[in-house]
Design a protein around this motif. Structure first.
Motif, short mmCIF file in Angstrom:
data_model
loop_
_atom_site.label_atom_id
_atom_site.label_comp_id
_atom_site.label_asym_id
_atom_site.label_seq_id
_atom_site.Cartn_x
_atom_site.Cartn_y
_atom_site.Cartn_z
N SER A 198 0.91 -1.28 -0.05
CA SER A 198 0.11 0.05 0.03
C SER A 198 0.93 1.26 -0.11
N ASP A 215 1.49 0.74 -5.94
CA ASP A 215 0.40 0.83 -4.79
C ASP A 215 -0.89 -0.09 -5.36
N LYS A 217 -3.64 -0.04 -3.94
CA LYS A 217 -5.03 0.58 -3.72
C LYS A 217 -5.11 1.69 -4.90
#
Length: 360
Positions: A198, A215, A217
């Motif tokens: 993350s 990442d 996310k």
């Protein structure tokens, strides 16, 4: 002495099953190759949460008592904790490498009593001299995750110092204990590392040497990874739906390998019993291996393997400055339940360590 302080569970469940006792039976050397270690520091791993809840109990109990000799006895009281850094207190008659007073570290296999205790017994071949450059608190963060990553990358994946240079490695779940170790090991062996974690862990993972940090996310992970060149090796610490698309990111017909640490082995045995569970597991891994082999890539499962000799190699890498422990938080021995809650919250950046002796 016949008793010692220890954190135990008397049944499986959530955090309230953890119990502190001063009456845990002192460990006994049963075999000539065993040593008793005075625990200075221990650390928690996801397997401790799983074992607290009873996951894998069928397989572990079979390993503890394969011939069902101990009728009526249960595995309780059970001590959790797999990592130990400490000092040898007593050696079996067959132990020649270690002597009382040696500073050592080890990862104790899950079917044995664990390290959230004042003393723990281990086989000599599971133990190694602690890296000289680390304190006990730092050293306790590495054995279990280090050996798990070593098993996946080296024993199962076939990667080593001489064949990694320039290889493209993808590590899914790069900011946990196994992930942070794997990133450093692959960089020590001169591979190109793409790490998935993350956003708030990306600084840490970059500092450990990752070349590209993605990442998961920020948009569709699969689409983000498809824009990159194909990989020679994938280490999957995440599991779940990842397996459905990750193997498409490997170079075909080049010996490229996907290794996952998320396997149904223990859960199958819990659900189906020992024989059917092993059969089901064999069928699953066999069919998946074949399916992917026909597409030109290797599919493998990996597990933690206790090993003193592999810890010796890891200790060398640590003492030469190529691998360092990544510690998220340190708890005192009285705070073991809080340490479990911290681990349960997820999103760890490295390891949760427990100082069993307050002076480190």
């Amino acid at each position: 002495r016949i008793a010692m302080p220890s954190w135990v569970i008397d049944r499986y469940g959530s955090n309230e099953v953890l119990r502190f006792t001063r009456e845990m039976m002192f460990p006994i050397i049963h075999f000539p190759n065993e040593v008793i270690i005075k625990v200075h520091a221990a650390s928690l791993n996801p397997i401790d949460l799983s074992m607290r809840s009873g996951y894998g109990a069928t397989a572990l109990n079979m390993k503890r008592d394969p011939l069902k000799l101990k009728t009526g006895e249960t595995e309780f009281p059970l001590t959790l904790g797999r990592d130990v850094s400490g000092v040898v207190m007593e050696c079996g008659l067959g132990v020649s490498y270690f002597k009382p007073g040696d500073e050592v570290w080890a990862a104790i296999p899950p079917w044995k009593q664990g390290t959230l205790s004042e003393f723990v017994v281990a086989s000599g071949n599971e133990v190694s001299f602690k890296p000289k450059c680390l304190s006990h608190t730092e050293a306790a963060a590495l054995p279990y995750v280090g050996l798990t990553a070593w098993s996946a990358l080296n024993q199962v994946g076939g990667l080593n110092q001489s064949n990694c240079s320039g290889k493209r490695i993808l590590i899914l779940g790069a900011s946990g204990g196994v992930g942070t170790f794997a990133v450093q090991l692959m960089k020590a062996w001169d591979a190109h590392v793409t790490a998935v974690c993350s956003h708030d862990a990306s600084t840490l993972v970059k500092k450990l040497g990752a070349d590209d940090v993605i990442d998961y996310k920020s948009g569709n992970l699969e689409e983000q990874l498809k824009t990159l060149p194909l990989f020679d090796f994938i280490l999957d610490n995440v599991g779940g739906s990842t397996e459905k698309w990750a193997l498409d990111l490997l170079k075909k017909w080049s010996g490229a390998t996907y290794v996952t640490l998320v396997t149904p082995f223990l859960i199958n045995m819990d659900k189906l019993g020992v024989a059917d569970g092993m059969l089901q597991t064999g069928v699953t891994v066999g069919s998946k291996t074949l399916k992917h082999l026909l597409k030109g890539v290797h599919y493998r499962w990996a597990f933690f393997m206790p090993s003193g000799p592999n810890l010796d190699e890891i200790a060398e890498l640590v003492d030469s400055g190529k691998i360092q422990p990544v510690i998220d938080e340190v708890f005192s021995f009285s705070e073991v339940p809080e340490a479990f809650l911290k681990l349960e919250g997820g999103h760890a950046r490295g390891k949760t360590v427990i100082n069993v002796i307050s002076r480190q």
